[in-house]
Design an enzyme around this catalytic site. Structure first.
Site, PDB file in Angstrom:
ATOM      1  N   ASP A 102     -40.454   4.292   4.434  1.00 12.40           N
ATOM      2  CA  ASP A 102     -39.076   3.513   4.935  1.00 12.40           C
ATOM      3  C   ASP A 102     -37.934   4.344   5.258  1.00 12.40           C
ATOM      4  OD1 ASP A 102     -40.706   1.353   4.530  1.00 12.40           O
ATOM      5  OD2 ASP A 102     -40.114   0.731   2.473  1.00 12.40           O
TER       6      ASP A 102
HETATM    7  N1  URA Z   1     -43.973   1.825  -0.433  1.00  8.55           N
HETATM    8  C1  URA Z   1     -42.671   1.397   0.033  1.00  8.55           C
HETATM    9  O1  URA Z   1     -42.313   0.166  -0.376  1.00  8.55           O
HETATM   10  N2  URA Z   1     -42.064   1.963   0.762  1.00  8.55           N
HETATM   11  C2  URA Z   1     -42.429   3.309   1.448  1.00  8.55           C
HETATM   12  O2  URA Z   1     -41.663   4.113   1.870  1.00  8.55           O
HETATM   13  C3  URA Z   1     -43.599   3.834   0.801  1.00  8.55           C
HETATM   14  C4  URA Z   1     -44.332   2.893   0.289  1.00  8.55           C
END
Ligand code: URA
Length: 240
Positions: A102
């Site tokens: 993310d």
């Molecule tokens: N899980 C999440 O919530 N965000 C990420 O970036 C990776 C795994």
């Protein structure tokens, strides 16, 4: 890496797979100076291939391990003009990230121009473990801990959790750090897992991917993978 001759030719972009097959059968393809007219012949990366008089450029692959900072997106371009993980790597090659983190998640992400390895690693059936360190807005209870360990169902499927560890509790400011290893790649899966328990993830970092870790890399820093690491990644997914 071994591959079928016609596939290798088609992947180079000089002609279609069907035409490659035709050229092979017509005896117009040379491998290391010899005519190979049999379809399906396996060739190696180092083999010299000449197709109808034209030398096939050997594709050179690049592999990077980046410690992604916050505020950078995991793709090769962004329509809103935001910085991407690809912008952080100095290379002429058309690399892209293997999977996603993310915008506000930090940590280990691989980048490459090797489509085959990317497909193997990101395939839903590939069981690559990924470890995250999550800072959450409470001290995890034992009940919550066991719920996560046993597997929380999201969208009708259990989240495959390999390991959970409470790393640090801060009862003073009501936060804690939880390390969690997951064997799947659904988007936002760690945040969604905690969300299902009404817990907010304040910070999220990926520390490990398969047998790889961040080592001493600081935020924004990256390194290339060694040949041995690339081979191990291929073996890792193939032997699952
Ligand atoms: N899980 C999440 O919530 N965000 C990420 O970036 C990776 C795994």
């Amino acid at each position: 890496m071994e591959e079928r001759l016609q596939k290798k030719i088609a992947e180079s972009g000089i002609t279609s797979r069907r035409n490659a097959e035709k050229l092979i059968q017509e005896g117009k393809v040379l491998v290391n100076g010899e005519v190979v007219a049999k379809l399906g012949t396996k060739v190696k990366d180092k083999d010299e291939i000449i197709v109808d008089g034209e030398l096939l450029e050997k594709q050179s692959y690049e592999y990077y391990l980046l410690n992604k900072p916050r505020g950078v997106i995991s793709s090769s371009s962004d329509e809103k003009g935001r910085k991407t993980v690809v912008d952080l790597i100095e290379t002429e090659a058309r690399i892209y990230p293997v999977g996603r983190l993310d915008y506000d998640t930090t940590g280990l992400i691989l980048l490459t121009n090797d489509g085959k390895l990317t497909n193997l690693l990101t395939h839903p059936k590939s069981k690559v473990p990924k470890t995250y360190l999550a800072k959450i807005n409470k001290v995890l209870t034992m009940e919550e801990y066991h719920k996560i360990k046993e597997g929380i169902v999201i969208d009708g499927r259990k989240v495959k959790v390999k390991n959970v560890k409470i790393k640090k509790k801060n009862p003073n400011n009501n936060t804690s750090f939880v390390e969690i290893t997951i064997i799947e790649g659904r988007n936002h899966i760690v945040k969604r897992l905690f969300e299902s328990l009404k817990i907010d993830v304040i910070k999220l970092t990926r520390t490990n991917y398969a047998f790889l870790d961040l080592g001493t890399l600081r935020s924004y820093e990256y390194r290339t993978l060694t040949k041995d690491e690339v081979t191990r990644l291929y073996n890792y997914v193939r032997n699952k």
